[in-house]
Design a protein around this motif. Sequence first.
Motif, PDB file in Angstrom:
ATOM      1  N   PHE A 197       0.806  -1.215   0.000  1.00 46.16           N
ATOM      2  CA  PHE A 197       0.000   0.000   0.000  1.00 46.16           C
ATOM      3  C   PHE A 197       0.842   1.269   0.000  1.00 46.16           C
ATOM      4  CE2 PHE A 197      -2.505  -3.387   1.751  1.00 46.16           C
ATOM      5  CZ  PHE A 197      -3.708  -3.245   1.077  1.00 46.16           C
ATOM      6  N   GLY A 198       2.017   1.191  -0.564  1.00 44.84           N
ATOM      7  CA  GLY A 198       2.826   2.396  -0.664  1.00 44.84           C
ATOM      8  C   GLY A 198       4.124   2.315   0.085  1.00 44.84           C
ATOM      9  N   GLY A 199       4.443   1.157   0.588  1.00 43.04           N
ATOM     10  CA  GLY A 199       5.726   0.966   1.243  1.00 43.04           C
ATOM     11  C   GLY A 199       5.683   1.204   2.730  1.00 43.04           C
ATOM     12  N   SER A 200       6.638   0.624   3.395  1.00 39.91           N
ATOM     13  CA  SER A 200       6.761   0.782   4.838  1.00 39.91           C
ATOM     14  C   SER A 200       8.161   1.213   5.205  1.00 39.91           C
ATOM     15  CB  SER A 200       6.436  -0.545   5.525  1.00 39.91           C
ATOM     16  OG  SER A 200       7.365  -1.531   5.120  1.00 39.91           O
ATOM     17  N   GLY A 201       8.981   1.456   4.195  1.00 35.49           N
ATOM     18  CA  GLY A 201      10.361   1.814   4.451  1.00 35.49           C
ATOM     19  C   GLY A 201      11.230   0.603   4.746  1.00 35.49           C
ATOM     20  N   LEU A 202      10.638  -0.600   4.727  1.00 37.37           N
ATOM     21  CA  LEU A 202      11.410  -1.798   5.054  1.00 37.37           C
ATOM     22  C   LEU A 202      12.293  -2.232   3.884  1.00 37.37           C
ATOM     23  CD1 LEU A 202       8.642  -3.829   6.887  1.00 37.37           C
ATOM     24  CD2 LEU A 202      10.536  -2.593   7.908  1.00 37.37           C
ATOM     25  N   VAL A 203      11.703  -2.366   2.726  1.00 39.59           N
ATOM     26  CA  VAL A 203      12.458  -2.737   1.528  1.00 39.59           C
ATOM     27  C   VAL A 203      11.849  -2.000   0.344  1.00 39.59           C
ATOM     28  CG1 VAL A 203      13.144  -5.032   2.296  1.00 39.59           C
ATOM     29  CG2 VAL A 203      10.986  -4.759   1.111  1.00 39.59           C
ATOM     30  N   PRO A 204      12.646  -1.724  -0.693  1.00 45.41           N
ATOM     31  CA  PRO A 204      12.067  -1.105  -1.878  1.00 45.41           C
ATOM     32  C   PRO A 204      11.065  -2.062  -2.506  1.00 45.41           C
ATOM     33  CG  PRO A 204      14.467  -1.144  -1.992  1.00 45.41           C
ATOM     34  CD  PRO A 204      14.063  -1.917  -0.777  1.00 45.41           C
ATOM     35  N   LEU A 205       9.924  -1.558  -2.835  1.00 48.46           N
ATOM     36  CA  LEU A 205       8.868  -2.372  -3.415  1.00 48.46           C
ATOM     37  C   LEU A 205       9.205  -2.827  -4.824  1.00 48.46           C
ATOM     38  CD1 LEU A 205       5.259  -0.992  -3.211  1.00 48.46           C
ATOM     39  CD2 LEU A 205       6.032  -3.316  -2.988  1.00 48.46           C
ATOM     40  N   HIS A 206       9.560  -1.883  -5.635  1.00 51.64           N
ATOM     41  CA  HIS A 206       9.698  -2.115  -7.053  1.00 51.64           C
ATOM     42  C   HIS A 206      10.526  -0.957  -7.596  1.00 51.64           C
ATOM     43  CE1 HIS A 206       8.213  -2.604 -11.227  1.00 51.64           C
ATOM     44  NE2 HIS A 206       8.101  -3.851 -10.880  1.00 51.64           N
ATOM     45  N   GLU A 207      11.023  -1.087  -8.811  1.00 51.48           N
ATOM     46  CA  GLU A 207      11.759   0.022  -9.413  1.00 51.48           C
ATOM     47  C   GLU A 207      10.886   1.266  -9.489  1.00 51.48           C
ATOM     48  OE1 GLU A 207      11.436  -3.040 -11.403  1.00 51.48           O
ATOM     49  OE2 GLU A 207      13.028  -3.718 -10.089  1.00 51.48           O
ATOM     50  N   ASP A 208       9.592   1.053  -9.726  1.00 55.48           N
ATOM     51  CA  ASP A 208       8.627   2.147  -9.802  1.00 55.48           C
ATOM     52  C   ASP A 208       8.160   2.471  -8.388  1.00 55.48           C
ATOM     53  OD1 ASP A 208       6.578   3.904 -10.259  1.00 55.48           O
ATOM     54  OD2 ASP A 208       5.410   2.561 -11.530  1.00 55.48           O
ATOM     55  N   LYS A 209       8.647   3.569  -7.835  1.00 56.55           N
ATOM     56  CA  LYS A 209       8.334   3.934  -6.451  1.00 56.55           C
ATOM     57  C   LYS A 209       6.857   4.260  -6.245  1.00 56.55           C
ATOM     58  CE  LYS A 209      12.652   4.009  -4.958  1.00 56.55           C
ATOM     59  NZ  LYS A 209      13.254   2.776  -5.281  1.00 56.55           N
ATOM     60  N   GLU A 210       6.149   4.569  -7.348  1.00 56.33           N
ATOM     61  CA  GLU A 210       4.732   4.912  -7.259  1.00 56.33           C
ATOM     62  C   GLU A 210       3.825   3.690  -7.274  1.00 56.33           C
ATOM     63  OE1 GLU A 210       3.449   8.115  -6.934  1.00 56.33           O
ATOM     64  OE2 GLU A 210       5.535   8.563  -6.544  1.00 56.33           O
ATOM     65  N   LEU A 211       4.378   2.507  -7.439  1.00 58.64           N
ATOM     66  CA  LEU A 211       3.581   1.291  -7.550  1.00 58.64           C
ATOM     67  C   LEU A 211       3.014   0.900  -6.189  1.00 58.64           C
ATOM     68  CD1 LEU A 211       2.720  -0.979  -9.478  1.00 58.64           C
ATOM     69  CD2 LEU A 211       4.774  -2.183  -8.802  1.00 58.64           C
ATOM     70  N   SER A 212       1.690   0.860  -6.090  1.00 56.43           N
ATOM     71  CA  SER A 212       1.023   0.417  -4.873  1.00 56.43           C
ATOM     72  C   SER A 212      -0.429   0.118  -5.208  1.00 56.43           C
ATOM     73  CB  SER A 212       1.080   1.496  -3.788  1.00 56.43           C
ATOM     74  OG  SER A 212       0.232   2.580  -4.116  1.00 56.43           O
ATOM     75  N   ILE A 213      -1.091  -0.596  -4.329  1.00 57.01           N
ATOM     76  CA  ILE A 213      -2.516  -0.884  -4.531  1.00 57.01           C
ATOM     77  C   ILE A 213      -3.314   0.412  -4.517  1.00 57.01           C
ATOM     78  CG2 ILE A 213      -4.537  -1.946  -3.458  1.00 57.01           C
ATOM     79  CD1 ILE A 213      -2.714  -4.292  -2.690  1.00 57.01           C
ATOM     80  N   ALA A 214      -2.967   1.322  -3.636  1.00 59.88           N
ATOM     81  CA  ALA A 214      -3.671   2.605  -3.579  1.00 59.88           C
ATOM     82  C   ALA A 214      -3.555   3.338  -4.910  1.00 59.88           C
ATOM     83  CB  ALA A 214      -3.120   3.455  -2.443  1.00 59.88           C
ATOM     84  N   ARG A 215      -2.375   3.332  -5.501  1.00 57.89           N
ATOM     85  CA  ARG A 215      -2.167   3.993  -6.788  1.00 57.89           C
ATOM     86  C   ARG A 215      -2.959   3.303  -7.893  1.00 57.89           C
ATOM     87  NH1 ARG A 215      -0.739   8.929  -8.501  1.00 57.89           N
ATOM     88  NH2 ARG A 215      -1.011   8.688 -10.719  1.00 57.89           N
ATOM     89  N   MET A 216      -3.006   1.982  -7.855  1.00 55.16           N
ATOM     90  CA  MET A 216      -3.763   1.234  -8.860  1.00 55.16           C
ATOM     91  C   MET A 216      -5.252   1.581  -8.798  1.00 55.16           C
ATOM     92  SD  MET A 216      -2.071  -2.556  -8.644  1.00 55.16           S
ATOM     93  CE  MET A 216      -3.143  -3.219  -9.931  1.00 55.16           C
ATOM     94  N   VAL A 217      -5.807   1.626  -7.603  1.00 51.13           N
ATOM     95  CA  VAL A 217      -7.223   1.958  -7.441  1.00 51.13           C
ATOM     96  C   VAL A 217      -7.490   3.384  -7.929  1.00 51.13           C
ATOM     97  CG1 VAL A 217      -9.067   2.323  -5.743  1.00 51.13           C
ATOM     98  CG2 VAL A 217      -7.636   0.278  -5.601  1.00 51.13           C
ATOM     99  N   LEU A 218      -6.609   4.307  -7.596  1.00 46.68           N
ATOM    100  CA  LEU A 218      -6.756   5.683  -8.067  1.00 46.68           C
ATOM    101  C   LEU A 218      -6.732   5.742  -9.593  1.00 46.68           C
ATOM    102  CD1 LEU A 218      -6.977   8.720  -7.566  1.00 46.68           C
ATOM    103  CD2 LEU A 218      -4.484   8.770  -7.409  1.00 46.68           C
ATOM    104  N   ASP A 219      -5.810   5.022 -10.209  1.00 45.74           N
ATOM    105  CA  ASP A 219      -5.723   5.014 -11.670  1.00 45.74           C
ATOM    106  C   ASP A 219      -7.015   4.472 -12.295  1.00 45.74           C
ATOM    107  OD1 ASP A 219      -3.178   6.067 -11.562  1.00 45.74           O
ATOM    108  OD2 ASP A 219      -2.169   4.148 -11.924  1.00 45.74           O
ATOM    109  N   VAL A 220      -7.594   3.426 -11.705  1.00 44.85           N
ATOM    110  CA  VAL A 220      -8.847   2.874 -12.211  1.00 44.85           C
ATOM    111  C   VAL A 220      -9.970   3.895 -12.067  1.00 44.85           C
ATOM    112  CG1 VAL A 220     -10.625   1.122 -11.802  1.00 44.85           C
ATOM    113  CG2 VAL A 220      -8.228   0.461 -11.902  1.00 44.85           C
TER     114      VAL A 220
END
Length: 160
Positions: A129-152
Motif C-alpha cells: 500500500f505504498g511501502g513501509s520503508g522496510l524494503v524497496p517495493l519495485h523500481e517504480d516507487k509509485e507502484l502500490s494498490i492505492a495507486r492502482m485503485v486511483l488510476d482505475v
Amino acid sequence: GLLCLYASGNLSGFVLEIGYSQTTVVPAFDGVVLTHALSFAPLGTAAIHKCIRALLAEGTEARLVNGCDAAQLSSSDIDDALVRGCFVREAGPVDSSQDGVSDLEILLPGGGRLWLSAAARSRVADVMFGGSGLVPLHEDKELSIARMVLDVLLKCAVDV
C-alpha cells in the motif's frame, strides 16, 4: 472476479485480486466489467515475502529460532506466517501496546520457529500500500494498490 461482487449482493464495485507476482483491479458497473479501466501491476505477495526475508536478514523484528536457517525457509512457510500472523492495520503510527498486538512465534516443519515482532506483524503488508520503508517495493516507487485503485477511478466516467 465478478462472483465476489455478486456474492456480496453488489453489481458495481472493484474486485482486487492479489496474486504472488501480480495484482489486478477489476472495475464493474451494473454487472459489466469496464475493460478500458482494468489495471494490472507486477505487485503481489512476493513483495511481502521479500520484506519478511529482509527483516530476517536484519534480525531485529523477525528471526528464526531453534537452529533453523533462512535458506531452509520456504515460500509456503512464509505464506503460513502471513496467514496466521500478519495483517493490514489502520493508517497511523505503529503502537502495538495500544493495539493489543503481541509478538508471534510460529512453529515450522522440522522443529524450527519463526518469531515476528508485533511491529513487523502490522507493517509487512504496508509494502503493498505504498511501502513501509522496510524494503524497496519495485523500481517504480509509485507502484502500490492505492495507486492502482486511483488510476482505475480516473479511467472511469464520473457517473459510473
